[in-house]
Design a protein around this motif. Structure first.
Motif, PDB file in Angstrom:
ATOM      1  N   ARG A  29       0.813  -1.275  -0.032  1.00 31.60           N
ATOM      2  CA  ARG A  29      -0.332   0.210   0.096  1.00 31.60           C
ATOM      3  C   ARG A  29       0.775   1.330  -0.158  1.00 31.60           C
ATOM      4  O   ARG A  29       0.495   2.454  -0.595  1.00 31.60           O
ATOM      5  N   VAL A  30       1.967   1.194   0.684  1.00 34.72           N
ATOM      6  CA  VAL A  30       2.828   2.414   0.919  1.00 34.72           C
ATOM      7  C   VAL A  30       3.438   2.596  -0.489  1.00 34.72           C
ATOM      8  O   VAL A  30       3.503   3.805  -1.070  1.00 34.72           O
ATOM      9  N   VAL A  31       3.782   1.517  -1.333  1.00 37.74           N
ATOM     10  CA  VAL A  31       4.722   1.716  -2.650  1.00 37.74           C
ATOM     11  C   VAL A  31       3.511   2.100  -3.319  1.00 37.74           C
ATOM     12  O   VAL A  31       3.961   3.150  -4.390  1.00 37.74           O
ATOM     13  N   ARG A  32       2.093   1.777  -3.579  1.00 37.47           N
ATOM     14  CA  ARG A  32       1.390   2.315  -4.534  1.00 37.47           C
ATOM     15  C   ARG A  32       1.030   3.657  -4.071  1.00 37.47           C
ATOM     16  O   ARG A  32       0.897   4.521  -5.066  1.00 37.47           O
ATOM     17  N   GLN A  33       1.035   4.086  -3.146  1.00 43.08           N
ATOM     18  CA  GLN A  33       0.564   5.685  -2.749  1.00 43.08           C
ATOM     19  C   GLN A  33       1.919   6.355  -3.064  1.00 43.08           C
ATOM     20  O   GLN A  33       1.710   7.686  -3.472  1.00 43.08           O
ATOM     21  N   LEU A  34       3.161   5.821  -2.948  1.00 41.21           N
ATOM     22  CA  LEU A  34       4.377   6.709  -3.341  1.00 41.21           C
ATOM     23  C   LEU A  34       4.463   6.752  -4.755  1.00 41.21           C
ATOM     24  O   LEU A  34       5.418   7.681  -5.372  1.00 41.21           O
ATOM     25  N   SER A  35       4.086   5.741  -5.377  1.00 42.22           N
ATOM     26  CA  SER A  35       4.424   5.748  -6.882  1.00 42.22           C
ATOM     27  C   SER A  35       3.730   6.606  -7.780  1.00 42.22           C
ATOM     28  O   SER A  35       4.352   7.343  -8.715  1.00 42.22           O
ATOM     29  N   GLY A  36       2.534   7.539  -7.230  1.00 43.64           N
ATOM     30  CA  GLY A  36       2.013   8.477  -7.937  1.00 43.64           C
ATOM     31  C   GLY A  36       2.739   9.991  -7.432  1.00 43.64           C
ATOM     32  O   GLY A  36       2.105  10.931  -8.081  1.00 43.64           O
ATOM     33  N   VAL A  37       3.486   9.974  -6.777  1.00 39.30           N
ATOM     34  CA  VAL A  37       3.947  11.343  -6.034  1.00 39.30           C
ATOM     35  C   VAL A  37       4.982  11.596  -6.634  1.00 39.30           C
ATOM     36  O   VAL A  37       5.921  10.901  -6.809  1.00 39.30           O
ATOM     37  N   THR A  38       5.056  12.985  -7.162  1.00 37.78           N
ATOM     38  CA  THR A  38       6.386  13.484  -7.796  1.00 37.78           C
ATOM     39  C   THR A  38       6.974  14.185  -6.750  1.00 37.78           C
ATOM     40  O   THR A  38       6.293  15.207  -6.257  1.00 37.78           O
ATOM     41  N   PRO A  39       8.346  14.223  -6.465  1.00 33.81           N
ATOM     42  CA  PRO A  39       8.938  15.250  -5.738  1.00 33.81           C
ATOM     43  C   PRO A  39       8.772  16.701  -5.941  1.00 33.81           C
ATOM     44  O   PRO A  39       8.848  16.541  -7.406  1.00 33.81           O
ATOM     45  N   THR A  40       8.697  17.610  -5.098  1.00 36.32           N
ATOM     46  CA  THR A  40       8.645  18.881  -5.784  1.00 36.32           C
ATOM     47  C   THR A  40      10.089  19.557  -6.238  1.00 36.32           C
ATOM     48  O   THR A  40      11.174  19.275  -5.532  1.00 36.32           O
ATOM     49  N   PRO A  41      10.219  19.939  -7.355  1.00 38.84           N
ATOM     50  CA  PRO A  41      11.808  20.308  -7.757  1.00 38.84           C
ATOM     51  C   PRO A  41      12.060  21.582  -7.075  1.00 38.84           C
ATOM     52  O   PRO A  41      11.419  22.533  -6.667  1.00 38.84           O
ATOM     53  N   THR A  42      13.443  21.246  -6.638  1.00 39.77           N
ATOM     54  CA  THR A  42      13.861  22.330  -5.892  1.00 39.77           C
ATOM     55  C   THR A  42      15.224  22.860  -6.730  1.00 39.77           C
ATOM     56  O   THR A  42      15.866  22.098  -7.300  1.00 39.77           O
ATOM     57  N   TYR A  43      15.404  24.011  -6.618  1.00 35.99           N
ATOM     58  CA  TYR A  43      16.375  24.911  -7.526  1.00 35.99           C
ATOM     59  C   TYR A  43      17.629  24.963  -6.603  1.00 35.99           C
ATOM     60  O   TYR A  43      17.562  25.633  -5.820  1.00 35.99           O
TER      61      TYR A  43
END
Length: 148
Positions: A41-55
């Motif tokens: 369940r944790v992996v399924r929830q994380l796969s759709g999350v994209t990290p916020t880009p930091t410059y």
């Protein structure tokens, strides 16, 4: 050798027993087995999350700032206070501070000699630095010809 802030195994066992006794008084939370598909369940929830880009600017792009900082610290040491740059790294009590004072005291007569005899070379030094910057901008950063 055991430090004063470390516990022996016997002391740790005693501390753990006392902690468990205190928690048992208030109904210590009982361990429950985790759900069987928790990791999936944790992996399924994380796969759709994209990290916020930091410059983050790469450190090598800050190369023009380093000579200016060194020039400012050097000028402070040469013309204002010889021990000033050493105070940035802990004063004369540290080896780095003593090294900076030594380098400043070695540089003073060299700079005074240069300013007394070759002060007219200062504009050419700036022209040389500016020419190098311009060359880099025009030649190095220019895109290469495309080969078809």
């Amino acid at each position: 050798m055991r430090g004063s802030d470390e516990f022996t195994d016997e002391e740790m066992a005693q501390i753990e027993a006392e902690t468990r006794a205190l928690l048992a008084r208030w109904g210590e939370p009982q361990m429950a087995p985790p759900p069987p598909d928790l990791s999936a369940r944790v992996v399924r929830q994380l796969s759709g999350v994209t990290p916020t880009p930091t410059y983050r600017r790469p450190w090598w792009q800050l190369w023009p700032v380093l000579p200016l900082v060194l020039l400012a610290i050097g000028a402070w040491g040469l013309w204002i206070d010889s021990t000033g740059p050493a105070l940035l790294v802990g004063g004369l009590e540290t080896d780095t501070g003593r090294l900076l004072v030594t380098l400043t005291l070695i540089a003073k007569p060299i700079w005074n000699l240069w300013f007394a005899t070759a002060w007219w070379l200062i504009p050419s030094l700036f022209l040389l630095i500016g020419g190098g910057w311009l060359w880099r901008k025009l030649i190095i950063d220019a895109p290469l010809a495309e080969v078809e």
